[in-house]
Design a protein around this motif. Structure first.
Motif, PDB file in Angstrom:
ATOM      1  N   SER A  30     -15.352  -0.403 -10.393  1.00  0.00           N
ATOM      2  CA  SER A  30     -15.516  -1.565  -9.514  1.00  0.00           C
ATOM      3  C   SER A  30     -16.954  -2.066  -9.538  1.00  0.00           C
ATOM      4  CB  SER A  30     -15.115  -1.180  -8.086  1.00  0.00           C
ATOM      5  OG  SER A  30     -15.357  -2.241  -7.202  1.00  0.00           O
ATOM      6  N   ARG A  31     -17.879  -1.149  -9.509  1.00  0.00           N
ATOM      7  CA  ARG A  31     -19.304  -1.521  -9.519  1.00  0.00           C
ATOM      8  C   ARG A  31     -19.724  -2.135 -10.856  1.00  0.00           C
ATOM      9  NH1 ARG A  31     -22.476  -3.692  -6.502  1.00  0.00           N
ATOM     10  NH2 ARG A  31     -24.641  -3.196  -6.866  1.00  0.00           N
ATOM     11  N   SER A  32     -19.018  -1.767 -11.905  1.00  0.00           N
ATOM     12  CA  SER A  32     -19.383  -2.291 -13.224  1.00  0.00           C
ATOM     13  C   SER A  32     -19.036  -3.769 -13.355  1.00  0.00           C
ATOM     14  CB  SER A  32     -18.664  -1.512 -14.331  1.00  0.00           C
ATOM     15  OG  SER A  32     -17.307  -1.899 -14.421  1.00  0.00           O
ATOM     16  N   GLY A  33     -18.105  -4.228 -12.529  1.00  0.00           N
ATOM     17  CA  GLY A  33     -17.700  -5.627 -12.614  1.00  0.00           C
ATOM     18  C   GLY A  33     -16.687  -5.892 -13.709  1.00  0.00           C
ATOM     19  N   ARG A  34     -16.164  -4.831 -14.311  1.00  0.00           N
ATOM     20  CA  ARG A  34     -15.192  -4.996 -15.385  1.00  0.00           C
ATOM     21  C   ARG A  34     -13.777  -4.831 -14.856  1.00  0.00           C
ATOM     22  NH1 ARG A  34     -19.667  -2.670 -17.419  1.00  0.00           N
ATOM     23  NH2 ARG A  34     -20.376  -3.304 -19.469  1.00  0.00           N
ATOM     24  N   PRO A  35     -12.811  -5.445 -15.526  1.00  0.00           N
ATOM     25  CA  PRO A  35     -11.413  -5.215 -15.131  1.00  0.00           C
ATOM     26  C   PRO A  35     -10.979  -3.815 -15.562  1.00  0.00           C
ATOM     27  CG  PRO A  35     -11.533  -6.670 -17.028  1.00  0.00           C
ATOM     28  CD  PRO A  35     -12.944  -6.409 -16.610  1.00  0.00           C
ATOM     29  N   LEU A  36      -9.893  -3.348 -14.998  1.00  0.00           N
ATOM     30  CA  LEU A  36      -9.353  -2.042 -15.337  1.00  0.00           C
ATOM     31  C   LEU A  36      -7.866  -2.194 -15.605  1.00  0.00           C
ATOM     32  CD1 LEU A  36      -9.638   1.116 -15.454  1.00  0.00           C
ATOM     33  CD2 LEU A  36      -9.010   1.096 -13.047  1.00  0.00           C
ATOM     34  N   LEU A  37      -7.449  -1.808 -16.790  1.00  0.00           N
ATOM     35  CA  LEU A  37      -6.036  -1.841 -17.164  1.00  0.00           C
ATOM     36  C   LEU A  37      -5.382  -3.191 -16.848  1.00  0.00           C
ATOM     37  CD1 LEU A  37      -5.036   1.696 -15.834  1.00  0.00           C
ATOM     38  CD2 LEU A  37      -5.665   1.073 -18.168  1.00  0.00           C
ATOM     39  N   GLY A  38      -6.107  -4.253 -17.121  1.00  0.00           N
ATOM     40  CA  GLY A  38      -5.564  -5.585 -16.909  1.00  0.00           C
ATOM     41  C   GLY A  38      -5.691  -6.104 -15.487  1.00  0.00           C
ATOM     42  N   HIS A  48      -9.751   0.765  -5.289  1.00  0.00           N
ATOM     43  CA  HIS A  48     -10.758   1.748  -4.863  1.00  0.00           C
ATOM     44  C   HIS A  48     -10.642   1.990  -3.356  1.00  0.00           C
ATOM     45  CE1 HIS A  48     -14.586   3.795  -4.370  1.00  0.00           C
ATOM     46  NE2 HIS A  48     -15.003   2.840  -3.554  1.00  0.00           N
ATOM     47  N   ARG A  49     -10.592   0.923  -2.574  1.00  0.00           N
ATOM     48  CA  ARG A  49     -10.494   1.047  -1.111  1.00  0.00           C
ATOM     49  C   ARG A  49      -9.184   1.705  -0.687  1.00  0.00           C
ATOM     50  NH1 ARG A  49     -11.930  -4.525  -0.086  1.00  0.00           N
ATOM     51  NH2 ARG A  49     -14.038  -4.411  -0.843  1.00  0.00           N
ATOM     52  N   SER A  50      -8.090   1.274  -1.283  1.00  0.00           N
ATOM     53  CA  SER A  50      -6.784   1.831  -0.913  1.00  0.00           C
ATOM     54  C   SER A  50      -6.700   3.312  -1.264  1.00  0.00           C
ATOM     55  CB  SER A  50      -5.667   1.068  -1.622  1.00  0.00           C
ATOM     56  OG  SER A  50      -5.668  -0.279  -1.223  1.00  0.00           O
ATOM     57  N   THR A  51      -7.189   3.666  -2.432  1.00  0.00           N
ATOM     58  CA  THR A  51      -7.182   5.076  -2.840  1.00  0.00           C
ATOM     59  C   THR A  51      -8.079   5.895  -1.921  1.00  0.00           C
ATOM     60  OG1 THR A  51      -6.832   4.344  -5.117  1.00  0.00           O
ATOM     61  CG2 THR A  51      -7.458   6.640  -4.814  1.00  0.00           C
ATOM     62  N   SER A  52      -9.180   5.307  -1.484  1.00  0.00           N
ATOM     63  CA  SER A  52     -10.073   5.989  -0.537  1.00  0.00           C
ATOM     64  C   SER A  52      -9.347   6.314   0.760  1.00  0.00           C
ATOM     65  CB  SER A  52     -11.292   5.120  -0.216  1.00  0.00           C
ATOM     66  OG  SER A  52     -12.039   4.861  -1.362  1.00  0.00           O
ATOM     67  N   LEU A  53      -8.587   5.347   1.259  1.00  0.00           N
ATOM     68  CA  LEU A  53      -7.855   5.576   2.507  1.00  0.00           C
ATOM     69  C   LEU A  53      -6.782   6.650   2.341  1.00  0.00           C
ATOM     70  CD1 LEU A  53      -7.493   1.928   3.824  1.00  0.00           C
ATOM     71  CD2 LEU A  53      -8.917   3.760   4.765  1.00  0.00           C
ATOM     72  N   ILE A  54      -6.085   6.622   1.228  1.00  0.00           N
ATOM     73  CA  ILE A  54      -5.056   7.644   0.979  1.00  0.00           C
ATOM     74  C   ILE A  54      -5.711   9.017   0.833  1.00  0.00           C
ATOM     75  CG2 ILE A  54      -3.253   8.411  -0.620  1.00  0.00           C
ATOM     76  CD1 ILE A  54      -2.831   5.372  -1.249  1.00  0.00           C
ATOM     77  N   ALA A  55      -6.843   9.072   0.140  1.00  0.00           N
ATOM     78  CA  ALA A  55      -7.564  10.344  -0.008  1.00  0.00           C
ATOM     79  C   ALA A  55      -8.009  10.864   1.354  1.00  0.00           C
ATOM     80  CB  ALA A  55      -8.769  10.155  -0.930  1.00  0.00           C
ATOM     81  N   LEU A  56      -8.467   9.968   2.214  1.00  0.00           N
ATOM     82  CA  LEU A  56      -8.881  10.362   3.554  1.00  0.00           C
ATOM     83  C   LEU A  56      -7.702  10.934   4.342  1.00  0.00           C
ATOM     84  CD1 LEU A  56     -11.049  10.431   5.775  1.00  0.00           C
ATOM     85  CD2 LEU A  56     -10.355   8.098   6.368  1.00  0.00           C
ATOM     86  N   VAL A  57      -6.546  10.326   4.233  1.00  0.00           N
ATOM     87  CA  VAL A  57      -5.351  10.827   4.921  1.00  0.00           C
ATOM     88  C   VAL A  57      -5.034  12.251   4.450  1.00  0.00           C
ATOM     89  CG1 VAL A  57      -2.840  10.555   5.127  1.00  0.00           C
ATOM     90  CG2 VAL A  57      -4.344   8.574   5.424  1.00  0.00           C
TER      91      VAL A  57
END
Length: 184
Positions: A30-38, A48-57
């Motif tokens: 995300s910080r690189s500014g590049r797309p990921l897997l389209g 990144h944010r959604s995965t962070s929330l799931i990891a926190l849960v």
């Protein structure tokens, strides 16, 4: 019932390690500014944010179930004050420091608009310290540490995290407006 809590505590810890590895990798991408897997750049930040929330849960489930498990005997102080646990104080303490750093990251994430971007980013660098502490905690205090499948999973996570950090620190990372515009 005790064995179920113990197993769920271990499993949620393993899932947390994998999810926080993804959070670190998605954060770097995300910080690189590049797309990921389209995915477009803004979607990478959302992932990144959604995965962070799931990891926190899963992390809260990990700590919570071990607090409810009479075998683990984890108490609230052990979860927030490092190195005071009666069982494996070093390894549990490393997990506690990682947990405390996650709390700091969540709080600053929630206060991002109030504390400013510069402060948010400065504190967010703690994620690079949190991950190896959590990794050491998993290998040192986890009852699955001797299990070949777990060790393969943990070291695969380590490989992904190390590759992401090396890329982040490399000259080729190119965190530039050209990268953000997709010209790199």
């Amino acid at each position: 019932m005790n064995e179920v809590m113990w197993a769920f505590g271990r499993a949620s810890g393993i899932v947390s390690l994998g999810l926080f590895t993804l959070v670190l990798v998605f954060g770097v991408v995300s910080r690189s500014g590049r797309p990921l897997l389209g995915l477009p750049r803004f979607s990478v930040a959302l992932v990144h944010r959604s995965t962070s929330l799931i990891a926190l849960v899963f992390l809260v489930l990990h700590v919570g179930t071990l607090m409810l498990d009479p075998h683990a005997k984890l108490v609230l102080q052990d979860a927030v004050v490092p190195f005071i646990s009666g069982w494996n104080p070093l390894w549990v303490g490393l997990g506690t420091v990682a947990f405390d750093l996650v709390i700091a990251l969540v709080v600053t994430g929630l206060l991002r608009n109030r504390i400013g971007q510069r402060t948010f980013r400065a504190i967010h660098w703690a994620a690079y310290a949190m991950w190896p502490l959590a990794f050491a905690h998993a290998l040192g205090s986890g009852t699955n540490a001797g299990d070949l499948l777990f060790e393969a999973f943990a070291w695969a996570c380590a490989g992904a995290a190390v590759c992401a950090v090396i890329w982040r620190l490399s000259r080729g990372f190119a965190e530039t407006s050209a990268a953000r515009l997709g010209r790199v």
